[in-house]
Design a protein around this motif. Sequence first.
Motif, PDB file in Angstrom:
ATOM      1  N   ASN A  43       0.847  -1.195   0.000  1.00 34.75           N
ATOM      2  CA  ASN A  43       0.000   0.000   0.000  1.00 34.75           C
ATOM      3  C   ASN A  43       0.883   1.245   0.000  1.00 34.75           C
ATOM      4  OD1 ASN A  43      -2.618  -1.221   0.151  1.00 34.75           O
ATOM      5  ND2 ASN A  43      -2.177  -1.733   2.277  1.00 34.75           N
ATOM      6  N   VAL A  44       0.554   2.217  -0.833  1.00 31.75           N
ATOM      7  CA  VAL A  44       1.285   3.481  -0.863  1.00 31.75           C
ATOM      8  C   VAL A  44       0.293   4.634  -0.860  1.00 31.75           C
ATOM      9  CG1 VAL A  44       3.197   2.449  -2.141  1.00 31.75           C
ATOM     10  CG2 VAL A  44       1.385   3.633  -3.399  1.00 31.75           C
ATOM     11  N   LYS A  45       0.752   5.777  -0.385  1.00 33.15           N
ATOM     12  CA  LYS A  45      -0.054   6.995  -0.407  1.00 33.15           C
ATOM     13  C   LYS A  45       0.539   7.927  -1.455  1.00 33.15           C
ATOM     14  CE  LYS A  45      -1.263   8.889   3.497  1.00 33.15           C
ATOM     15  NZ  LYS A  45      -1.169   9.658   4.772  1.00 33.15           N
ATOM     16  N   THR A  79       1.196  11.336  -2.903  1.00 32.71           N
ATOM     17  CA  THR A  79       1.178  12.675  -2.319  1.00 32.71           C
ATOM     18  C   THR A  79       1.413  13.782  -3.338  1.00 32.71           C
ATOM     19  OG1 THR A  79       3.525  12.415  -1.758  1.00 32.71           O
ATOM     20  CG2 THR A  79       1.923  11.872  -0.049  1.00 32.71           C
ATOM     21  N   GLN A  80       1.924  13.440  -4.506  1.00 29.07           N
ATOM     22  CA  GLN A  80       2.081  14.425  -5.575  1.00 29.07           C
ATOM     23  C   GLN A  80       1.700  13.770  -6.886  1.00 29.07           C
ATOM     24  OE1 GLN A  80       5.551  17.139  -5.691  1.00 29.07           O
ATOM     25  NE2 GLN A  80       5.916  16.402  -7.774  1.00 29.07           N
ATOM     26  N   ILE A  81       0.831  14.409  -7.647  1.00 27.10           N
ATOM     27  CA  ILE A  81       0.303  13.805  -8.872  1.00 27.10           C
ATOM     28  C   ILE A  81       0.685  14.646 -10.075  1.00 27.10           C
ATOM     29  CG2 ILE A  81      -1.610  12.686  -7.670  1.00 27.10           C
ATOM     30  CD1 ILE A  81      -3.394  14.950  -8.483  1.00 27.10           C
ATOM     31  N   ASN A  82       0.674  14.004 -11.238  1.00 28.77           N
ATOM     32  CA  ASN A  82       1.006  14.691 -12.481  1.00 28.77           C
ATOM     33  C   ASN A  82       0.154  14.079 -13.594  1.00 28.77           C
ATOM     34  OD1 ASN A  82       2.077  15.961 -14.688  1.00 28.77           O
ATOM     35  ND2 ASN A  82       4.199  15.340 -14.314  1.00 28.77           N
ATOM     36  N   PHE A  83      -0.953  14.742 -13.911  1.00 30.08           N
ATOM     37  CA  PHE A  83      -1.873  14.196 -14.907  1.00 30.08           C
ATOM     38  C   PHE A  83      -1.298  14.213 -16.318  1.00 30.08           C
ATOM     39  CE2 PHE A  83      -4.998  15.703 -11.634  1.00 30.08           C
ATOM     40  CZ  PHE A  83      -5.437  14.442 -11.264  1.00 30.08           C
ATOM     41  N   LYS A  84      -0.191  14.939 -16.530  1.00 31.09           N
ATOM     42  CA  LYS A  84       0.365  15.064 -17.877  1.00 31.09           C
ATOM     43  C   LYS A  84       1.518  14.110 -18.158  1.00 31.09           C
ATOM     44  CE  LYS A  84      -0.867  19.975 -18.294  1.00 31.09           C
ATOM     45  NZ  LYS A  84      -0.344  21.350 -18.533  1.00 31.09           N
ATOM     46  N   SER A  85       2.041  13.486 -17.117  1.00 30.01           N
ATOM     47  CA  SER A  85       3.210  12.624 -17.326  1.00 30.01           C
ATOM     48  C   SER A  85       3.214  11.478 -16.326  1.00 30.01           C
ATOM     49  CB  SER A  85       4.500  13.441 -17.190  1.00 30.01           C
ATOM     50  OG  SER A  85       5.630  12.602 -17.213  1.00 30.01           O
ATOM     51  N   ASN A 127       5.942  10.542 -15.044  1.00 28.80           N
ATOM     52  CA  ASN A 127       6.958  10.954 -14.087  1.00 28.80           C
ATOM     53  C   ASN A 127       6.435  12.139 -13.281  1.00 28.80           C
ATOM     54  OD1 ASN A 127       8.989   9.086 -15.054  1.00 28.80           O
ATOM     55  ND2 ASN A 127       9.194  10.415 -16.849  1.00 28.80           N
ATOM     56  N   GLY A 128       7.206  12.543 -12.261  1.00 35.60           N
ATOM     57  CA  GLY A 128       6.783  13.696 -11.468  1.00 35.60           C
ATOM     58  C   GLY A 128       5.781  13.356 -10.389  1.00 35.60           C
ATOM     59  N   TRP A 129       5.627  12.054 -10.075  1.00 33.96           N
ATOM     60  CA  TRP A 129       4.730  11.621  -9.001  1.00 33.96           C
ATOM     61  C   TRP A 129       5.546  11.381  -7.739  1.00 33.96           C
ATOM     62  CZ3 TRP A 129      -0.613   9.964  -9.683  1.00 33.96           C
ATOM     63  CH2 TRP A 129      -1.100  10.172 -10.987  1.00 33.96           C
ATOM     64  N   LYS A 130       4.878  11.520  -6.595  1.00 36.80           N
ATOM     65  CA  LYS A 130       5.513  11.179  -5.326  1.00 36.80           C
ATOM     66  C   LYS A 130       4.575  10.325  -4.490  1.00 36.80           C
ATOM     67  CE  LYS A 130       8.739  15.044  -4.877  1.00 36.80           C
ATOM     68  NZ  LYS A 130       9.237  16.141  -4.018  1.00 36.80           N
ATOM     69  N   MET A 131       5.179   9.475  -3.660  1.00 36.48           N
ATOM     70  CA  MET A 131       4.389   8.596  -2.805  1.00 36.48           C
ATOM     71  C   MET A 131       5.049   8.501  -1.427  1.00 36.48           C
ATOM     72  SD  MET A 131       5.529   4.764  -3.997  1.00 36.48           S
ATOM     73  CE  MET A 131       7.278   4.277  -3.863  1.00 36.48           C
ATOM     74  N   VAL A 132       4.263   8.086  -0.438  1.00 35.81           N
ATOM     75  CA  VAL A 132       4.805   7.750   0.865  1.00 35.81           C
ATOM     76  C   VAL A 132       4.882   6.233   0.945  1.00 35.81           C
ATOM     77  CG1 VAL A 132       4.435   7.762   3.356  1.00 35.81           C
ATOM     78  CG2 VAL A 132       3.994   9.826   2.020  1.00 35.81           C
ATOM     79  N   ALA A 179     -12.007  12.551  -9.269  1.00 31.96           N
ATOM     80  CA  ALA A 179     -12.147  11.394  -8.370  1.00 31.96           C
ATOM     81  C   ALA A 179     -10.845  11.106  -7.617  1.00 31.96           C
ATOM     82  CB  ALA A 179     -12.557  10.160  -9.166  1.00 31.96           C
ATOM     83  N   PHE A 180      -9.783  11.815  -7.989  1.00 33.20           N
ATOM     84  CA  PHE A 180      -8.478  11.555  -7.384  1.00 33.20           C
ATOM     85  C   PHE A 180      -8.110  12.706  -6.461  1.00 33.20           C
ATOM     86  CE2 PHE A 180      -3.949  11.655  -6.994  1.00 33.20           C
ATOM     87  CZ  PHE A 180      -3.575  10.331  -6.966  1.00 33.20           C
ATOM     88  N   LYS A 181      -7.639  12.377  -5.277  1.00 32.61           N
ATOM     89  CA  LYS A 181      -7.184  13.382  -4.333  1.00 32.61           C
ATOM     90  C   LYS A 181      -5.775  13.037  -3.856  1.00 32.61           C
ATOM     91  CE  LYS A 181     -11.702  14.682  -2.449  1.00 32.61           C
ATOM     92  NZ  LYS A 181     -12.527  14.782  -1.214  1.00 32.61           N
ATOM     93  N   GLU A 182      -4.943  14.056  -3.725  1.00 36.16           N
ATOM     94  CA  GLU A 182      -3.606  13.826  -3.184  1.00 36.16           C
ATOM     95  C   GLU A 182      -3.735  13.261  -1.777  1.00 36.16           C
ATOM     96  OE1 GLU A 182      -1.117  17.212  -3.358  1.00 36.16           O
ATOM     97  OE2 GLU A 182      -1.272  17.458  -5.524  1.00 36.16           O
ATOM     98  N   GLY A 183      -2.968  12.224  -1.495  1.00 39.06           N
ATOM     99  CA  GLY A 183      -3.038  11.567  -0.194  1.00 39.06           C
ATOM    100  C   GLY A 183      -3.857  10.291  -0.223  1.00 39.06           C
ATOM    101  N   ASP A 184      -4.491   9.983  -1.364  1.00 39.94           N
ATOM    102  CA  ASP A 184      -5.235   8.733  -1.486  1.00 39.94           C
ATOM    103  C   ASP A 184      -4.293   7.534  -1.368  1.00 39.94           C
ATOM    104  OD1 ASP A 184      -7.602  10.018  -1.767  1.00 39.94           O
ATOM    105  OD2 ASP A 184      -7.952   9.471  -3.856  1.00 39.94           O
TER     106      ASP A 184
END
Length: 296
Positions: free
Chosen positions: A211-213, A215-221, A223-228, A253-258
């Motif tokens: 399971n990961v959270k 925390t940073q999303i990038n709808f255009k790529s 790359n550029g995502w972050k997770m905990v 439907a998507f929220k940072e921290g999901d």
Amino acid sequence: MKQNEKSQKFTIYYDAKKSELSKHKIDAYALGSSILEMSKMIYEADRVINSTEKTIDLLVTAPVKKGSVAIEFVANFLNNGGMDVLKYIGLTAASSSIVGGSAIAVSQIIRDKKVLSIDSYSDSDEVEIKLNNETIKCDKTVAELVTNPKIRKAMSEVIAQPLINKEEPVFRIEVNNVETLRLTNENIVNIRPLNKDSFNSQESVKTLTTNVKLTQINFKSKNGWKMVYENEEKNVTIQDESFFERISHNALAFKEGDIFKVELTIEEKNTANSKRTKYIIKKVLRHRASKERKLV
């Protein structure tokens, strides 16, 4: 020392029969080098174990001990991570609890042999260090320390160099007047710098479901995502095509921290001087959200 800091005193001793050490004398250069290299070893181990921030300060006092040369150190722990630094190096009584031995113990086995690879397993804290004709099992944190050239050089300078060519040499450590480590003769000689030809490059790939959270999303790529992951924020690449398309069309439907259940691949590339880790989400298995917001 601040109110919330803890500290640990430990003393290293040099002794040898029929030498200036038994008269409480030591070469000035050897003494200075020993203190300097001890600090290098501890601070580099702190960086390896607790990469986010400094957790330990090292001070020196100079008690007079009859019949040998003693150097007393005071390690101030800035947070709990500092305690692990001394433990994994092999400087305290707690070091004896490490499966496979501390960094000082494992270094005696490796000596100056070439390290070919380090094999790890996702469900274990133990790793296998492969030499030419031998495999050593030890704690993964210890493996990081004994394959770090800066730490191995400092360890050799602290333990072995002041006792070269001495008769019946003894290196020992006391914590609160209790001996926690004693090295003599061959054990001292076996503390050597890391073989410079040790693994030029070592790569490992492991895939697990976890399971990961996000925390940073990038709808255009992708790359550029972050997770905990494992309580730390890390850069991650999304390679699940269907998931990427789904969130691109359902951004609301998507929220940072999901939190998502995913198939995560971890690629590691290690050299004697650096470590690089890459995280890739191969497949998103489940979106842990309310029914109306679920993407998977």
